[in-house]
Scaffold this motif. Structure first.
Motif, mmCIF file in Angstrom:
data_model
loop_
_atom_site.group_PDB
_atom_site.id
_atom_site.type_symbol
_atom_site.label_atom_id
_atom_site.label_comp_id
_atom_site.label_asym_id
_atom_site.label_seq_id
_atom_site.Cartn_x
_atom_site.Cartn_y
_atom_site.Cartn_z
ATOM 1 N N LEU A 1 5.884 16.285 2.785
ATOM 2 C CA LEU A 1 4.783 15.981 1.870
ATOM 3 C C LEU A 1 3.928 17.214 1.593
ATOM 4 O O LEU A 1 3.948 18.176 2.357
ATOM 5 N N THR A 2 3.156 17.131 0.516
ATOM 6 C CA THR A 2 2.206 18.205 0.232
ATOM 7 C C THR A 2 1.094 18.144 1.270
ATOM 8 O O THR A 2 0.821 17.087 1.848
ATOM 9 N N PRO A 3 0.418 19.271 1.521
ATOM 10 C CA PRO A 3 -0.667 19.274 2.519
ATOM 11 C C PRO A 3 -1.781 18.268 2.203
ATOM 12 O O PRO A 3 -2.327 17.648 3.110
ATOM 13 N N GLN A 4 -2.088 18.095 0.926
ATOM 14 C CA GLN A 4 -3.149 17.152 0.538
ATOM 15 C C GLN A 4 -2.753 15.720 0.888
ATOM 16 O O GLN A 4 -3.550 14.957 1.422
ATOM 17 N N TYR B 1 -10.105 6.431 9.208
ATOM 18 C CA TYR B 1 -11.210 6.526 8.262
ATOM 19 C C TYR B 1 -11.028 5.503 7.149
ATOM 20 O O TYR B 1 -9.913 5.198 6.744
ATOM 21 N N SER B 2 -12.142 5.015 6.624
ATOM 22 C CA SER B 2 -12.087 4.151 5.446
ATOM 23 C C SER B 2 -11.962 5.034 4.200
ATOM 24 O O SER B 2 -12.150 6.257 4.269
ATOM 25 N N VAL B 3 -11.682 4.416 3.067
ATOM 26 C CA VAL B 3 -11.532 5.187 1.830
ATOM 27 C C VAL B 3 -12.847 5.859 1.462
ATOM 28 O O VAL B 3 -12.857 7.014 1.014
ATOM 29 N N SER B 4 -13.954 5.179 1.673
ATOM 30 C CA SER B 4 -15.250 5.804 1.351
ATOM 31 C C SER B 4 -15.532 6.999 2.263
ATOM 32 O O SER B 4 -16.068 8.018 1.813
ATOM 33 N N GLU B 5 -15.167 6.915 3.533
ATOM 34 C CA GLU B 5 -15.335 8.047 4.448
ATOM 35 C C GLU B 5 -14.430 9.210 4.053
ATOM 36 O O GLU B 5 -14.829 10.378 4.129
ATOM 37 N N ILE B 6 -13.220 8.883 3.626
ATOM 38 C CA ILE B 6 -12.285 9.930 3.172
ATOM 39 C C ILE B 6 -12.844 10.615 1.937
ATOM 40 O O ILE B 6 -12.784 11.851 1.823
ATOM 41 N N SER B 7 -13.394 9.834 0.999
ATOM 42 C CA SER B 7 -13.937 10.437 -0.223
ATOM 43 C C SER B 7 -15.093 11.386 0.102
ATOM 44 O O SER B 7 -15.213 12.454 -0.503
ATOM 45 N N LYS B 8 -15.927 11.020 1.060
ATOM 46 C CA LYS B 8 -17.028 11.905 1.454
ATOM 47 C C LYS B 8 -16.504 13.156 2.148
ATOM 48 O O LYS B 8 -16.975 14.263 1.903
ATOM 49 N N LYS B 9 -15.528 12.982 3.014
ATOM 50 C CA LYS B 9 -14.978 14.116 3.760
ATOM 51 C C LYS B 9 -14.286 15.115 2.825
ATOM 52 O O LYS B 9 -14.368 16.323 3.029
ATOM 53 N N LEU B 10 -13.588 14.604 1.802
ATOM 54 C CA LEU B 10 -12.875 15.479 0.875
ATOM 55 C C LEU B 10 -13.715 15.878 -0.335
ATOM 56 O O LEU B 10 -13.244 16.607 -1.208
ATOM 57 N N GLN C 1 -5.478 9.013 -4.727
ATOM 58 C CA GLN C 1 -4.709 9.966 -3.925
ATOM 59 C C GLN C 1 -4.013 9.268 -2.762
ATOM 60 O O GLN C 1 -2.864 9.581 -2.444
ATOM 61 N N LEU C 2 -4.694 8.327 -2.149
ATOM 62 C CA LEU C 2 -4.101 7.579 -1.041
ATOM 63 C C LEU C 2 -2.907 6.754 -1.527
ATOM 64 O O LEU C 2 -1.868 6.704 -0.874
ATOM 65 N N PHE C 3 -3.048 6.140 -2.695
ATOM 66 C CA PHE C 3 -1.956 5.372 -3.268
ATOM 67 C C PHE C 3 -0.747 6.264 -3.541
ATOM 68 O O PHE C 3 0.391 5.933 -3.176
ATOM 69 N N ARG C 4 -0.996 7.418 -4.169
ATOM 70 C CA ARG C 4 0.105 8.340 -4.475
ATOM 71 C C ARG C 4 0.717 8.920 -3.199
ATOM 72 O O ARG C 4 1.928 9.133 -3.113
ATOM 73 N N ALA C 5 -0.114 9.153 -2.195
ATOM 74 C CA ALA C 5 0.389 9.684 -0.917
ATOM 75 C C ALA C 5 1.286 8.666 -0.229
ATOM 76 O O ALA C 5 2.319 9.022 0.339
ATOM 77 N N ARG C 6 0.905 7.399 -0.293
ATOM 78 C CA ARG C 6 1.748 6.347 0.292
ATOM 79 C C ARG C 6 3.099 6.276 -0.404
ATOM 80 O O ARG C 6 4.140 6.141 0.241
ATOM 81 N N LYS C 7 3.073 6.354 -1.728
ATOM 82 C CA LYS C 7 4.329 6.314 -2.479
ATOM 83 C C LYS C 7 5.203 7.520 -2.144
ATOM 84 O O LYS C 7 6.401 7.395 -1.962
ATOM 85 N N ALA C 8 4.590 8.689 -2.057
ATOM 86 C CA ALA C 8 5.337 9.909 -1.725
ATOM 87 C C ALA C 8 5.900 9.808 -0.307
ATOM 88 O O ALA C 8 7.036 10.229 -0.059
ATOM 89 N N SER D 1 -0.522 14.802 3.152
ATOM 90 C CA SER D 1 -0.481 14.696 4.614
ATOM 91 C C SER D 1 -1.885 14.493 5.176
ATOM 92 O O SER D 1 -2.098 13.646 6.051
ATOM 93 N N LEU D 2 -2.834 15.251 4.674
ATOM 94 C CA LEU D 2 -4.207 15.156 5.152
ATOM 95 C C LEU D 2 -4.792 13.772 4.896
ATOM 96 O O LEU D 2 -5.360 13.157 5.805
ATOM 97 N N ILE D 3 -4.638 13.271 3.687
ATOM 98 C CA ILE D 3 -5.258 11.986 3.362
ATOM 99 C C ILE D 3 -4.604 10.846 4.141
ATOM 100 O O ILE D 3 -5.281 9.917 4.591
ATOM 101 N N LEU D 4 -3.297 10.917 4.370
ATOM 102 C CA LEU D 4 -2.625 9.882 5.170
ATOM 103 C C LEU D 4 -3.047 9.945 6.638
ATOM 104 O O LEU D 4 -3.248 8.909 7.282
ATOM 105 N N LYS D 5 -3.189 11.148 7.160
ATOM 106 C CA LYS D 5 -3.633 11.288 8.551
ATOM 107 C C LYS D 5 -5.059 10.791 8.719
ATOM 108 O O LYS D 5 -5.389 10.144 9.715
ATOM 109 N N LEU D 6 -5.921 11.107 7.753
ATOM 110 C CA LEU D 6 -7.294 10.625 7.835
ATOM 111 C C LEU D 6 -7.345 9.101 7.840
ATOM 112 O O LEU D 6 -8.110 8.501 8.594
#
Length: 113
Positions: free
Chosen positions: A64-67, A80-89, A99-106, A69-74
């Motif tokens: 996977l791309t680093p982005q 983390y919740s989606v709102s926490e991820i949005s604040k962190k990123l 991004q989370l949806f696309r990361a899951r598909k990838a 991988s990062l969002i899936l690990k978070l």
């Protein structure tokens, strides 16, 4: 047809396998004394399955791309919740959600290859 018949049998066998695994976990979690007695019988197989799964997941993350991988690990490793991820990123909620949806598909595509 024969193909449909074989697929049906295979489907039922897979369902039975996972149903038995789930039943074992439920029973053993309710009766802790039994778990220690049976752990030696179930240990090697479940440990091997867990190890293979971890290796497959690690291999998939390298594809996977680093982005992604990062969002899936978070989300799934750190919880983390989606709102926490949005604040962190530093992105909007909808952007993090997309991004989370696309990361899951990838991930699903990379895992199946």
């Amino acid at each position: 047809t024969l193909f449909t018949f074989l697929c049906s049998i295979t489907n039922h066998k897979v369902i039975d396998y996972y149903r038995r695994r789930k039943l074992k976990k439920i029973v053993f979690s309710q009766i802790p004394e039994v778990e220690s007695l049976v752990a030696t019988l179930l240990g090697p197989e479940s440990n091997f399955d867990e190890q293979v799964l971890k290796e497959n997941i690690k291999r998939t993350f390298t594809k996977l791309t680093p982005q992604y991988s990062l969002i899936l690990k978070l989300k799934y490793e750190y919880g983390y919740s989606v709102s926490e991820i949005s604040k962190k990123l530093s992105v909007s909620f909808k952007s993090a959600e997309s991004q989370l949806f696309r990361a899951r598909k990838a991930f699903a595509l990379a895992y199946s290859v």
